[in-house]
Write an enzyme that holds these catalytic residues in place. Structure first.
Site, PDB file in Angstrom:
ATOM      1  N   GLY A  16      18.681 -28.131  79.688  1.00 52.72           N
ATOM      2  CA  GLY A  16      17.785 -27.935  80.772  1.00 52.72           C
ATOM      3  C   GLY A  16      17.005 -26.524  80.649  1.00 52.72           C
ATOM      4  O   GLY A  16      17.509 -25.502  80.626  1.00 52.72           O
ATOM      5  N   GLU A 176       3.624 -28.203 102.089  1.00 53.87           N
ATOM      6  CA  GLU A 176       2.573 -27.671 101.217  1.00 53.87           C
ATOM      7  C   GLU A 176       1.578 -28.632 100.794  1.00 53.87           C
ATOM      8  O   GLU A 176       0.352 -28.317 101.042  1.00 53.87           O
ATOM      9  CB  GLU A 176       3.310 -27.172  99.729  1.00 53.87           C
ATOM     10  CG  GLU A 176       3.853 -25.950  99.980  1.00 53.87           C
ATOM     11  CD  GLU A 176       4.729 -25.689  98.872  1.00 53.87           C
ATOM     12  OE1 GLU A 176       5.027 -26.416  97.926  1.00 53.87           O
ATOM     13  OE2 GLU A 176       5.612 -24.663  98.765  1.00 53.87           O
ATOM     14  N   ASP A 316      20.294 -27.074  90.845  1.00 54.15           N
ATOM     15  CA  ASP A 316      20.088 -28.261  91.594  1.00 54.15           C
ATOM     16  C   ASP A 316      21.454 -29.368  91.125  1.00 54.15           C
ATOM     17  O   ASP A 316      21.328 -30.238  92.065  1.00 54.15           O
ATOM     18  CB  ASP A 316      18.757 -29.111  91.706  1.00 54.15           C
ATOM     19  CG  ASP A 316      17.696 -28.058  92.464  1.00 54.15           C
ATOM     20  OD1 ASP A 316      18.205 -27.048  92.981  1.00 54.15           O
ATOM     21  OD2 ASP A 316      16.630 -28.411  92.320  1.00 54.15           O
TER      22      ASP A 316
END
Lengths: 444, 444
Positions: A16, A176, A316
């Site tokens: 990742g 947002e 995460d």
């Protein structure tokens, strides 16, 4: 003797190239190790600004840099484009969809998260989430085509449905998105249509909980809601979405716990749930580690897996705790500064293990939290040794802007993003209004 | 009495928002007419720089501006996103894939051209052409993934095939693509790979004719070939492609008229043929007009259709001639300045017809021709009343650069493109190296 005679240096594989994987790789810059960075996309994505691509404010290359390029001068890194299908924790091999498996002595898994529909994956085609560039292009396409369809639609009810935008989830991304959608409707598209008035568009933000931005202090949540409403967003708190079918969104709980409401809309953005990468569950099964409700792997204090200290899980994908002297361990939030800190900590612990030293528990340093809402509107909650420093409005927005530009990867990006924003701010325009795959019509 | 009571003003429909359609619409700015601009994409594309998107030098929004936005202040324009399926020249209706047909009193057809495989459409999947943003994304994806695949490939022969790039066609697009590919291999990717040397990549430019850039004077063609070779491009003249199958390109004619050669490659770019939009043939059938070999509609001196003066065809879709006093009529080349001039001329002739005045024949003013080759390399052939002024090399490249930036639509784009180029020039980097649709693997 090691299998590979060139592998006298410890082989570290990083899965990742998000914030966690990137920082871990960087932190190993001067180490006598061989790193293989396996990435599924060819770029590191500056995810905090992904909503700007989805709302046509920035082009994709402005927030995406090739990982291969970022590490061109770090000679101990080999970048490999590939999809990890499984981790053989016995043979210590990372298996790829294509090509030979990659052996490791130490493994850092930073595969991140995707969005979750809480078991309602059938909603996915009608309510795309926002995690990748492809997601952002799809949302941008839907938003822009909705206005185009409204311009062509003679039936007033259908036109109103095309001009109704629903954002599900009142976290930072949802806030947002809703704020920027209001800006697009009221400013960007003003005067460009002849049959519709874009500023008549309705933007609804649906949040299941009692307030938006729940990671923020309560007063800042209230300020954020006020600022959203000032921008023209209808904020619905306590709103549980019970159905999405591409024509309507069914909501419960707004006018009392059992009252249902039907919203006619053709454009829904999903900003509600996060689920860890499927690699987490596979890894847990192989090692006997546990996962939490969101699929995150529960890690040891030093970010290693129980019984598999050679595997660290960060970002995460990790259910990690922060260990500060004299304080109870606290769960680490799923934010980019935490991922970066975990990356550095996991790298340091690997170097300690190589040196035969004991590893150290992870400590998350919280410098605060900030969220933008839209034009001139943001909320900031700075954590300092003297306590929290909270502010909102124009100054918070400036602070947010410069913090984000500062943290963007690479000088060129920063400069161009600054220019893009300055020009967008003064002109109230958004330049990245490209619909590339036009043949693919918006779903009904 | 007209059907639409508001249509007392003449209704002009413009099909297409390329250079021709855009200029025609602009030229009608102050006219008491109602214009409907029907576009298939939502943006005007600055096609001369499309190769920069295909080669990761520019982001898509830098060269694409929404037509709707460009005409926001021109109150007599309604922009409509739609695909034209047919033109009913009797009822004077433009039929769209979706929605009601659009009536016209005057029609300007500027639907442009696409690439042609000379009857070998089966080559299309293996050799994408470069006309739209989607084409550019596809080519960018293939180029970047070819280097990634080479890095992972253990077999030297296959690795060499991944590192062989073939550009078919030595016109401006082919020359730009080949030159820029050489730049990417030799500069951009230098030092980023650990197993391959990107500068070992072979870039072949195959041209069937005796020289590249055949629209240029012969000496500039020769200079262009020299500059390409200096950049590391292998230029093969007289090379006829007889087969493309995704693994190899079969070429005849390089070493004698009957000698065949097989090139092993995984990345082919098609820059050879141009075919007019299919709308041309449909229009010709409906009106009795003729089309030329490339499918372009043969127009009258004033750009109208024979027997249908209310229909003008312009740009790449038109087989037009230029009428200058005292000179023989000459065919108009398929270049953007010609499309723009035709757009203005068609608009002016419509206004003359409305005013009851005779139309004027089209006269193409040739200001010359310029083509870039790569870093610091270009050829320029300026036409002036004093004769042609030809130059090449660094100064020609600077001239090309500023001419293109000057003609870009919109201030913001110009500035950002200039910064992008300046930064790319000094850093030798290309920032738009995003592969968005990574799951779609390169064809074998």
């Amino acid at each position: 003797m090691p299998i590979n005679p060139n592998a006298a240096r410890p082989r570290i594989v990083v899965i990742g190239c998000g914030f966690g994987g990137l920082e871990a790789t960087r932190a190993l810059k001067s180490a006598a190790v061989d790193i293989t960075l396996v990435e599924r996309t060819n770029h590191h994505l500056f995810q905090p600004l992904l909503y700007q691509v989805a709302t046509a404010g920035l082009s994709a290359p402005a927030i995406a840099a090739p990982a291969r390029h970022l590490f061109r001068k770090q000679a101990n890194v080999t970048t490999l484009l590939g999809d990890v299908t499984a981790i053989d924790t016995q043979a210590r091999l990372v298996k790829l969809e294509e090509g030979p498996p990659v052996p490791y002595d130490h493994l850092i898994v930073a595969a991140g998260a995707t969005h979750s529909y809480f078991g309602r994956d059938d909603w996915a085609p009608f309510a795309p989430g926002l995690k990748t560039l492809d997601d952002a292009f799809e949302i941008r396409r839907r938003i822009l085509l909705a206005f185009e369809a409204a311009e062509k639609e003679p039936d007033p009810a259908l036109r109103a449905a095309w001009l109704t935008f629903v954002v599900v989830g009142g976290g930072p991304t949802g806030v947002e998105m809703a704020g920027t959608l209001a800006e697009i409707a009221h400013h960007t598209l003003a005067g460009e249509f002849r049959r519709i008035d874009p500023s008549a568009a309705r933007i609804l933000l649906l949040e299941g909980g009692p307030r938006v931005l729940q990671a923020m202090p309560e007063d800042l949540s209230a300020r954020a809601k006020e600022q959203l409403e000032k921008l023209g967003v209808e904020v619905r708190l306590g709103a549980r979405v019970v159905a999405i079918d591409g024509r309507t969104v069914e909501v419960q709980g707004v006018d009392g716990p059992h009252a249902a409401q039907t919203i006619h809309t053709r454009c829904v953005v999903w900003a509600a749930g996060v689920a860890a990468s499927a690699l987490g569950r596979q890894l847990a099964q192989a090692t006997g580690a546990t996962t939490d409700r969101a699929g995150r792997v529960v890690v040891e204090p030093d970010l290693g897996l129980p019984g598999h200290a050679e595997i660290s899980v960060i970002g995460d994908l990790a259910a990690a705790r922060s260990f500060a002297p004299g304080l109870e361990p606290r769960p680490v939030p799923g934010v980019s500064p935490a991922a970066k800190q975990m990356g550095r900590a996991a790298a340091a612990n690997i170097l300690r293990r190589i040196a035969g030293q004991p590893t150290r528990p992870f400590r998350y340093r919280d410098y605060g939290n900030l969220a933008t809402i839209g034009r001139n509107a943001a909320v900031v909650d700075l954590a300092s040794p003297l306590g929290h420093f909270k502010f909102s409005g124009y100054f918070a927005w400036l602070f947010w802007l410069f913090a984000h530009i500062y943290f963007l990867i690479g000088f060129r990006n920063r400069l161009v993003v600054l220019i893009d924003w300055a020009s967008a701010y003064w002109s109230k325009q958004r330049y990245a209004r490209v619909i590339s795959d036009i043949a693919q019509r918006p779903r009904m």
